[in-house]
Design an enzyme around this catalytic site. Structure first.
Site, mmCIF file in Angstrom:
data_model
loop_
_atom_site.group_PDB
_atom_site.id
_atom_site.type_symbol
_atom_site.label_atom_id
_atom_site.label_comp_id
_atom_site.label_asym_id
_atom_site.label_seq_id
_atom_site.Cartn_x
_atom_site.Cartn_y
_atom_site.Cartn_z
ATOM 1 N N ASP A 132 71.681 31.404 -85.842
ATOM 2 C CA ASP A 132 72.341 30.103 -85.760
ATOM 3 C C ASP A 132 72.893 29.717 -87.131
ATOM 4 O OD1 ASP A 132 71.699 29.798 -83.061
ATOM 5 O OD2 ASP A 132 69.741 28.922 -83.528
ATOM 6 N N TYR A 182 60.409 36.604 -89.141
ATOM 7 C CA TYR A 182 61.043 35.334 -89.504
ATOM 8 C C TYR A 182 60.067 34.494 -90.322
ATOM 9 C CZ TYR A 182 64.445 36.224 -85.728
ATOM 10 O OH TYR A 182 65.408 36.765 -84.905
ATOM 11 N N ASP A 217 66.267 22.089 -82.899
ATOM 12 C CA ASP A 217 66.332 22.272 -84.346
ATOM 13 C C ASP A 217 66.974 21.044 -84.976
ATOM 14 O OD1 ASP A 217 69.135 22.505 -84.118
ATOM 15 O OD2 ASP A 217 69.075 24.680 -84.075
ATOM 16 N N ARG A 245 63.223 28.645 -82.104
ATOM 17 C CA ARG A 245 63.360 27.229 -81.722
ATOM 18 C C ARG A 245 62.472 26.895 -80.525
ATOM 19 N NH1 ARG A 245 69.003 26.289 -80.014
ATOM 20 N NH2 ARG A 245 69.294 28.543 -79.956
#
Length: 301
Positions: free
Chosen positions: A43, A71, A85, A177
């Site tokens: 994103d 991550y 988010d 997310r």
């Protein structure tokens, strides 16, 4: 860059840009009609490893997408967002109760292993040919079924209300997310993702990634990594020049033409005597032949 060049770029995506922006930037450095594609969307707010395949290596995108990923994320408790988010419309929770560490650890435990995960409505998944985020932005209903995902590790790095910092190892198709959203709902205070860095996809790490703006037509070739790095998990068979020529034509290779090699069932990496990836093949269950499925050299090679 030569038109026949193929390979894999390990790029460090900056914030505020889409994955498609980065691919387009690479494409402008390539010869006309040369292909480029990324192996896993980040994103705009996210940073870190974005793998871009160039030339016929774009046929390896699926292999890279299946690789494990790591991550680092910061999750903000006490608020919710329509996109899950900080880029979405944020609604703060009224009088949220900061959870204890023990409650947080219990919530994190639910996000480990093989789980069913509800994808975000604002995602690139397609519904009847349309992107889910396009439907959501248009105010249309978005119905996405939960999907099985694999989450190998969720480690709590720090917690200072309202922020959780996590490191996550997971398989392809996992939405960080959604992890943030689900943790917030379990804790009862809501949560959204405030920051995300992808530090690894398979062998491609942020420590060895290149900034997209450091690429130009003269240096792009220097940063192309071998297509073999996309298939490190596959068995390999090395072919002589005659067999390479047959594979270039898509011809099946029978076991009697391979000196000492055995043919395992399933996907196999077929290499030239120089160690270059020639094709991916499918080994027959009886081990008697391998059929080329994805060929990375042309007939004149």
């Amino acid at each position: 860059m030569k038109t026949e060049s193929i390979g894999i770029l390990n790029l460090d995506k900056p914030p505020g840009r889409t994955s498609r922006d980065i691919v387009n930037q690479v494409g402008r450095l390539l010869p006309r009609k040369a292909k480029a594609g990324h192996a896993g969307t980040l994103d705009p707010l996210a940073t870190g490893v974005l793998v871009v395949c160039v030339g016929s290596a774009t046929r390896l995108i699926e292999n890279i997408q299946r690789m494990g990923k790591t991550y680092r994320t910061v999750i903000r408790l006490g608020a919710r967002s329509d996109t899950h988010d900080c880029d979405g419309t944020i609604v703060k929770t009224l009088d949220p109760q900061p959870p204890a560490i023990s409650e947080i650890e219990a919530a994190l435990a639910t996000q480990r292993g093989e789980i069913l995960q509800q994808p975000p409505e604002y995602s690139a998944l397609k519904i009847d040919g349309r992107r889910a985020y396009d439907l959501a932005r248009a105010g249309l209903p978005v119905e996405l079924a939960p999907r099985p995902v694999r989450i190998d590790r969720v480690e709590l790095l720090s917690y200072e209300w309202p922020n959780l910092e996590l490191e996550i190892d997971c398989g392809g198709g996992t939405y960080i997310r959604s992890i943030a959203r689900d943790i917030g709902e379990i804790l009862g205070c809501g949560a959204l993702m405030d920051a995300l860095v992808r530090t690894r996809i398979g062998p491609f790490t942020q420590a060895t990634a290149v900034a997209p703006d450091d690429l130009d037509r003269e240096t792009l070739d220097d940063h192309l990594r071998s297509p073999l790095e996309a298939v490190l998990d596959l068995p390999r068979i090395t072919l002589d020049a005659l067999l390479v020529a047959d594979v270039a034509l898509g011809r099946k290779i029978t076991a009697d033409r391979l000196a000492d090699a055995t043919i395992p069932p399933g996907e196999i990496a077929l290499l030239s005597s120089d160690g270059d990836l020639v094709a991916l093949g499918e080994g027959a269950p009886d081990g008697l032949a391998v059929q080329p499925r994805k060929v990375f050299i042309d007939k004149s090679s």
